[in-house]
Design a protein around this motif. Structure first.
Motif, PDB file in Angstrom:
ATOM      1  N   PRO A  62      76.437  39.397  67.857  1.00 34.43           N
ATOM      2  CA  PRO A  62      77.209  39.931  68.987  1.00 34.43           C
ATOM      3  C   PRO A  62      78.264  38.965  69.550  1.00 34.43           C
ATOM      4  N   GLU A  63      77.958  37.670  69.624  1.00 39.27           N
ATOM      5  CA  GLU A  63      78.930  36.713  70.159  1.00 39.27           C
ATOM      6  C   GLU A  63      80.154  36.597  69.260  1.00 39.27           C
ATOM      7  N   CYS A  64      79.938  36.499  67.948  1.00 32.84           N
ATOM      8  CA  CYS A  64      81.053  36.403  67.005  1.00 32.84           C
ATOM      9  C   CYS A  64      81.864  37.700  66.988  1.00 32.84           C
ATOM     10  N   TYR A  65      81.176  38.816  67.091  1.00 35.98           N
ATOM     11  CA  TYR A  65      81.846  40.114  67.104  1.00 35.98           C
ATOM     12  C   TYR A  65      82.794  40.207  68.304  1.00 35.98           C
ATOM     13  N   LEU A  66      82.300  39.845  69.499  1.00 34.46           N
ATOM     14  CA  LEU A  66      83.134  39.910  70.699  1.00 34.46           C
ATOM     15  C   LEU A  66      84.287  38.910  70.638  1.00 34.46           C
ATOM     16  N   ILE A 122      88.711  28.475  57.290  1.00 37.43           N
ATOM     17  CA  ILE A 122      87.703  29.236  58.024  1.00 37.43           C
ATOM     18  C   ILE A 122      86.366  28.543  57.800  1.00 37.43           C
ATOM     19  N   ALA A 123      85.639  28.379  58.887  1.00 37.48           N
ATOM     20  CA  ALA A 123      84.290  27.820  58.800  1.00 37.48           C
ATOM     21  C   ALA A 123      83.323  28.825  59.397  1.00 37.48           C
ATOM     22  N   MET A 124      82.188  28.982  58.753  1.00 38.90           N
ATOM     23  CA  MET A 124      81.196  29.914  59.285  1.00 38.90           C
ATOM     24  C   MET A 124      79.784  29.414  59.002  1.00 38.90           C
ATOM     25  N   ARG A 125      78.901  29.800  59.893  1.00 39.32           N
ATOM     26  CA  ARG A 125      77.471  29.547  59.725  1.00 39.32           C
ATOM     27  C   ARG A 125      76.804  30.897  59.550  1.00 39.32           C
ATOM     28  N   LEU A 126      76.036  31.025  58.495  1.00 42.98           N
ATOM     29  CA  LEU A 126      75.353  32.274  58.187  1.00 42.98           C
ATOM     30  C   LEU A 126      73.849  32.059  58.263  1.00 42.98           C
ATOM     31  N   GLU A 127      73.172  33.021  58.858  1.00 40.46           N
ATOM     32  CA  GLU A 127      71.718  32.971  58.944  1.00 40.46           C
ATOM     33  C   GLU A 127      71.148  34.264  58.389  1.00 40.46           C
ATOM     34  N   LEU A 138      81.740  31.393  63.835  1.00 42.28           N
ATOM     35  CA  LEU A 138      82.945  31.679  63.046  1.00 42.28           C
ATOM     36  C   LEU A 138      84.129  30.982  63.687  1.00 42.28           C
ATOM     37  N   GLU A 139      84.803  30.141  62.920  1.00 42.93           N
ATOM     38  CA  GLU A 139      86.010  29.447  63.372  1.00 42.93           C
ATOM     39  C   GLU A 139      87.129  29.740  62.385  1.00 42.93           C
ATOM     40  N   ILE A 140      88.214  30.282  62.884  1.00 30.88           N
ATOM     41  CA  ILE A 140      89.366  30.599  62.032  1.00 30.88           C
ATOM     42  C   ILE A 140      90.537  29.757  62.501  1.00 30.88           C
TER      43      ILE A 140
END
Length: 141
Positions: A62-66, A122-127, A138-140
């Motif tokens: 939800p945080e990344c989506y918003l 782009i950097a991302m953390r996936l769980e 998510l950082e773009i």
């Protein structure tokens, strides 16, 4: 009559084969790289206005989506204010994906994407939760 054969070095057990754990790990890394690649491409298409954000609802927490929704709105407002002829949008092209496994259920990925006039990182953390990879950071650039 005798047959001459070339001598061979002795065969070691397991030689020439990857161990089960390393094969499984590399297979998992391949899967996460594909997931990261598709999410990164989709996120940039959302920012460009060529993909609806709702398509990423399962892939982003939800945080990344918003945050992505907010950035997409700001990007569209900026594009509306800028003067000049808008060029037709060309799809971003993912150049490389690097993944680092933190644990069995957490990975981090860095992606390089080429757009019309520049490259972006782009950097991302996936769980992984319930068998589904979800972006938690998510950082773009």
């Amino acid at each position: 009559m005798s047959v001459a054969t070339a001598s061979r070095p002795p065969i070691r057990p397991g030689a020439g084969r990857a161990s089960t754990s390393s094969a499984a790990k590399s297979g998992g890394d391949t899967d996460i790289r594909l997931v990261a690649r598709s999410i990164a491409q989709a996120a940039l298409e959302v920012l460009a206005g060529t993909r609806p954000l709702i398509q990423l609802s399962r892939s982003l927490n939800p945080e990344c989506y918003l945050a992505l929704q907010h950035r997409a709105v700001l990007t569209r407002k900026h594009a509306a204010r800028s003067k000049g002829n808008p060029q037709p949008h060309l799809s971003p092209m993912v150049r490389s994906v690097r993944a680092c496994s933190i644990s069995e259920s957490i990975c981090e990925a860095s992606i390089v994407v080429a757009e019309e006039g520049r490259c972006r990182a782009i950097a991302m953390r996936l769980e992984r939760a319930d068998g589904i990879w979800q972006v938690t950071a998510l950082e773009i650039g």
